[in-house]
Design a protein around this motif. Structure first.
Motif, PDB file in Angstrom:
ATOM      1  N   MET A  89       0.825  -1.202   0.000  1.00 54.23           N
ATOM      2  CA  MET A  89       0.000   0.000   0.000  1.00 54.23           C
ATOM      3  C   MET A  89       0.865   1.261   0.000  1.00 54.23           C
ATOM      4  SD  MET A  89      -3.029  -1.145  -0.095  1.00 54.23           S
ATOM      5  CE  MET A  89      -2.374  -2.595  -0.955  1.00 54.23           C
ATOM      6  N   GLY A  90       0.601   2.147  -0.950  1.00 51.37           N
ATOM      7  CA  GLY A  90       1.267   3.437  -0.972  1.00 51.37           C
ATOM      8  C   GLY A  90       0.348   4.522  -0.442  1.00 51.37           C
ATOM      9  N   MET A  91       0.856   5.729  -0.319  1.00 50.68           N
ATOM     10  CA  MET A  91       0.090   6.832   0.244  1.00 50.68           C
ATOM     11  C   MET A  91      -1.203   7.093  -0.525  1.00 50.68           C
ATOM     12  SD  MET A  91       1.309  10.764   1.013  1.00 50.68           S
ATOM     13  CE  MET A  91       2.800  10.217   1.828  1.00 50.68           C
ATOM     14  N   TYR A  92      -1.197   6.771  -1.831  1.00 52.11           N
ATOM     15  CA  TYR A  92      -2.356   7.077  -2.667  1.00 52.11           C
ATOM     16  C   TYR A  92      -3.145   5.832  -3.074  1.00 52.11           C
ATOM     17  CZ  TYR A  92       0.239  11.419  -2.824  1.00 52.11           C
ATOM     18  OH  TYR A  92       0.930  12.555  -2.462  1.00 52.11           O
ATOM     19  N   THR A  93      -2.825   4.691  -2.472  1.00 52.83           N
ATOM     20  CA  THR A  93      -3.517   3.445  -2.849  1.00 52.83           C
ATOM     21  C   THR A  93      -4.154   2.767  -1.637  1.00 52.83           C
ATOM     22  OG1 THR A  93      -1.430   2.211  -2.670  1.00 52.83           O
ATOM     23  CG2 THR A  93      -2.049   3.048  -4.850  1.00 52.83           C
ATOM     24  N   ILE A  94      -4.500   3.542  -0.628  1.00 51.88           N
ATOM     25  CA  ILE A  94      -5.060   2.975   0.588  1.00 51.88           C
ATOM     26  C   ILE A  94      -6.375   2.257   0.323  1.00 51.88           C
ATOM     27  CG2 ILE A  94      -6.221   5.139   1.198  1.00 51.88           C
ATOM     28  CD1 ILE A  94      -4.754   2.509   3.611  1.00 51.88           C
ATOM     29  N   HIS A  95      -7.126   2.688  -0.690  1.00 54.07           N
ATOM     30  CA  HIS A  95      -8.425   2.079  -0.946  1.00 54.07           C
ATOM     31  C   HIS A  95      -8.303   0.630  -1.406  1.00 54.07           C
ATOM     32  CE1 HIS A  95     -11.192   5.407  -0.183  1.00 54.07           C
ATOM     33  NE2 HIS A  95     -10.207   6.186  -0.589  1.00 54.07           N
ATOM     34  N   GLU A  96      -7.197   0.277  -2.007  1.00 57.41           N
ATOM     35  CA  GLU A  96      -6.981  -1.119  -2.369  1.00 57.41           C
ATOM     36  C   GLU A  96      -6.888  -1.977  -1.102  1.00 57.41           C
ATOM     37  OE1 GLU A  96      -3.583  -1.482  -4.886  1.00 57.41           O
ATOM     38  OE2 GLU A  96      -4.252   0.098  -6.259  1.00 57.41           O
ATOM     39  N   GLY A  97      -6.182  -1.472  -0.101  1.00 64.53           N
ATOM     40  CA  GLY A  97      -6.077  -2.193   1.167  1.00 64.53           C
ATOM     41  C   GLY A  97      -7.401  -2.251   1.903  1.00 64.53           C
ATOM     42  N   LEU A  98      -8.144  -1.152   1.889  1.00 66.35           N
ATOM     43  CA  LEU A  98      -9.445  -1.129   2.549  1.00 66.35           C
ATOM     44  C   LEU A  98     -10.399  -2.137   1.909  1.00 66.35           C
ATOM     45  CD1 LEU A  98      -9.815   2.732   2.980  1.00 66.35           C
ATOM     46  CD2 LEU A  98      -9.679   1.075   4.837  1.00 66.35           C
ATOM     47  N   ALA A  99     -10.351  -2.241   0.590  1.00 65.00           N
ATOM     48  CA  ALA A  99     -11.211  -3.204  -0.102  1.00 65.00           C
ATOM     49  C   ALA A  99     -10.872  -4.630   0.326  1.00 65.00           C
ATOM     50  CB  ALA A  99     -11.066  -3.047  -1.612  1.00 65.00           C
ATOM     51  N   LYS A 100      -9.586  -4.942   0.458  1.00 64.93           N
ATOM     52  CA  LYS A 100      -9.182  -6.293   0.876  1.00 64.93           C
ATOM     53  C   LYS A 100      -9.596  -6.587   2.316  1.00 64.93           C
ATOM     54  CE  LYS A 100      -5.257  -6.582  -2.316  1.00 64.93           C
ATOM     55  NZ  LYS A 100      -3.780  -6.645  -2.445  1.00 64.93           N
ATOM     56  N   ILE A 101      -9.502  -5.565   3.173  1.00 68.64           N
ATOM     57  CA  ILE A 101      -9.928  -5.728   4.564  1.00 68.64           C
ATOM     58  C   ILE A 101     -11.423  -6.046   4.620  1.00 68.64           C
ATOM     59  CG2 ILE A 101     -10.346  -4.464   6.715  1.00 68.64           C
ATOM     60  CD1 ILE A 101      -7.639  -3.028   6.141  1.00 68.64           C
ATOM     61  N   HIS A 102     -12.214  -5.310   3.858  1.00 70.83           N
ATOM     62  CA  HIS A 102     -13.655  -5.538   3.851  1.00 70.83           C
ATOM     63  C   HIS A 102     -14.008  -6.880   3.212  1.00 70.83           C
ATOM     64  CE1 HIS A 102     -14.097  -0.925   4.204  1.00 70.83           C
ATOM     65  NE2 HIS A 102     -14.295  -1.485   5.382  1.00 70.83           N
ATOM     66  N   GLU A 103     -13.261  -7.272   2.195  1.00 70.87           N
ATOM     67  CA  GLU A 103     -13.493  -8.581   1.580  1.00 70.87           C
ATOM     68  C   GLU A 103     -13.217  -9.721   2.573  1.00 70.87           C
ATOM     69  OE1 GLU A 103     -10.973  -8.617  -1.823  1.00 70.87           O
ATOM     70  OE2 GLU A 103     -12.174  -7.134  -2.916  1.00 70.87           O
ATOM     71  N   ALA A 104     -12.297  -9.484   3.508  1.00 71.71           N
ATOM     72  CA  ALA A 104     -11.975 -10.480   4.532  1.00 71.71           C
ATOM     73  C   ALA A 104     -12.919 -10.393   5.728  1.00 71.71           C
ATOM     74  CB  ALA A 104     -10.536 -10.307   4.995  1.00 71.71           C
ATOM     75  N   GLY A 105     -13.983  -9.595   5.610  1.00 68.89           N
ATOM     76  CA  GLY A 105     -14.975  -9.491   6.674  1.00 68.89           C
ATOM     77  C   GLY A 105     -14.632  -8.523   7.778  1.00 68.89           C
ATOM     78  N   GLY A 106     -13.552  -7.750   7.626  1.00 66.08           N
ATOM     79  CA  GLY A 106     -13.127  -6.847   8.685  1.00 66.08           C
ATOM     80  C   GLY A 106     -13.698  -5.455   8.556  1.00 66.08           C
ATOM     81  N   ILE A 107     -13.552  -4.691   9.615  1.00 66.04           N
ATOM     82  CA  ILE A 107     -13.852  -3.263   9.588  1.00 66.04           C
ATOM     83  C   ILE A 107     -12.579  -2.511   9.940  1.00 66.04           C
ATOM     84  CG2 ILE A 107     -16.298  -3.545  10.109  1.00 66.04           C
ATOM     85  CD1 ILE A 107     -15.683  -2.717  12.997  1.00 66.04           C
ATOM     86  N   ALA A 108     -12.443  -1.302   9.397  1.00 61.83           N
ATOM     87  CA  ALA A 108     -11.193  -0.555   9.530  1.00 61.83           C
ATOM     88  C   ALA A 108     -11.448   0.822  10.135  1.00 61.83           C
ATOM     89  CB  ALA A 108     -10.531  -0.399   8.168  1.00 61.83           C
ATOM     90  N   GLY A 109     -10.627   1.157  11.141  1.00 58.67           N
ATOM     91  CA  GLY A 109     -10.719   2.465  11.769  1.00 58.67           C
ATOM     92  C   GLY A 109      -9.365   3.152  11.816  1.00 58.67           C
ATOM     93  N   ILE A 110      -9.340   4.438  11.549  1.00 56.05           N
ATOM     94  CA  ILE A 110      -8.091   5.201  11.607  1.00 56.05           C
ATOM     95  C   ILE A 110      -7.700   5.398  13.061  1.00 56.05           C
ATOM     96  CG2 ILE A 110      -6.975   7.407  11.102  1.00 56.05           C
ATOM     97  CD1 ILE A 110      -8.786   7.657   8.675  1.00 56.05           C
TER      98      ILE A 110
END
Length: 334
Positions: A89-110
């Motif tokens: 994940m780069g500074m401008y590609t965080i949404h790729e990581g967020l999508a993978k987290i959600h696909e794995a059933g997780g929730i993400a908080g800053i």
């Protein structure tokens, strides 16, 4: 049955840089009146066997998670079915990581978005370019000990308010970032989650649902409960709900303090306090509470409202006036 559970959502063990074993952390949580914790070690998932052992011995509910610890920011991730790597994940590609987290059933908080960053704490200051804030499930508005007095948390509260004003329904939480035992006189907060204690329901799923739906209260003192009611229809809305009205109406506001929840160290002092209603229109009302008074009622004009939350102010240690706690929002449909 729906009930409010005192939780700690940001902790560390010896599996990363914490001093606790998993069992020691669960014991410490129980001693301080918490009923649930999320174990969020840096970039690693704690073995399920240790979690099961700690839950069986202490009765503490444990959610498996991790703190995605990167060069550009930290995220607390809860309830993933498997590990999701952060290293691409780069500074401008965080949404790729967020999508993978959600696909794995997780929730993400800053986590702690405005804490001091490099070189003192690499990645602690949030730098990722978030193009769509709908992808962020929650924001750690308060962090560490005596959270409302920290400038970094005041900035996080302002960020959360601004995002709510823009229409994003992001949940605000607290994270102690618990690494080690803290002093007896330390002032900490707790995150209350409204969950279903039905024995047939999965507790971890209940936690994720509560956070995603904003059924969350943060407090250093009593549990702050907040309801709106239409007396004409008897319809009632609570924290996280959405009010749908056919026309501009006035609603009754009911706010109460449950001082029986939590340990003595979390309770406010015996000096007067007050409750404020904050919204997209700014401060709507502020009402003083007498010593020992636990209820506030007023009328709310709904015209122009997109969201409203309750905030409690008072004194800690009889000398420091500060925000004691806040609810998440009740929303209004367009």
């Amino acid at each position: 049955m729906k009930t409010w559970i005192p939780c700690e959502l940001h902790t560390h063990t010896q599996h990363s840089d914490g001093q606790f074993t998993v069992l020691e952390l669960a014991r410490a949580a129980k001693e301080t009146g918490r009923e649930s914790i999320a174990i969020t070690d840096h970039n690693t998932l704690v073995p399920k066997e240790e979690i099961v052992e700690a839950m069986e011995e202490t009765g503490i509910q444990i959610v498996r998670g991790l703190e995605w610890t990167t060069f550009y920011g930290h995220m607390v991730v809860l309830g993933m079915s498997h590990y999701v790597d952060w290293r691409n994940m780069g500074m401008y590609t965080i949404h790729e990581g967020l999508a993978k987290i959600h696909e794995a059933g997780g929730i993400a908080g800053i986590a702690h978005p405005y804490r001091v960053g490099s070189p003192l704490c690499t990645g602690c200051f949030w730098q990722y370019d978030v193009k769509d804030w709908h992808a962020i499930d929650y924001l750690e508005v308060w962090s560490q000990q005596f959270p409302p007095e920290k400038e970094s948390n005041q900035r996080a509260l302002a960020l959360w308010t601004d995002l709510l004003n823009k229409g994003y329904r992001i949940t605000g939480t607290y994270g102690l970032d618990w690494h080690a035992p803290y002093p007896e006189d330390a002032i900490t907060a707790v995150t209350y989650l409204q969950v279903d204690r039905d024995e047939n329901s999965c507790y971890e799923e209940q936690v994720k649902v509560a956070i995603k739906n904003g059924r969350v209260v943060v407090t250093m003192g009593p549990l702050l409960l907040f309801f709106l009611k239409n007396n004409m229809t008897s319809q009632e809305w609570g924290i996280g709900d959405t009010v749908t009205l056919s026309s501009h109406e006035k609603l009754d506001v009911s706010i109460s303090l449950d001082e029986h929840r939590g340990q003595d160290k979390w309770q406010q002092s015996n000096r007067p306090s007050y409750v404020a209603l904050q919204s997209n229109l700014g401060l709507l009302t502020k009402q003083a509470l007498g010593i020992g008074e636990k209820h506030m009622n007023c009328t709310l004009d709904t015209q122009g409202l997109k969201w409203v939350r309750a905030e409690l102010f008072g004194y800690m240690h009889d000398d420091v006036e500060t925000m004691i706690g806040f609810t998440n929002a009740i929303y209004f449909s367009p």
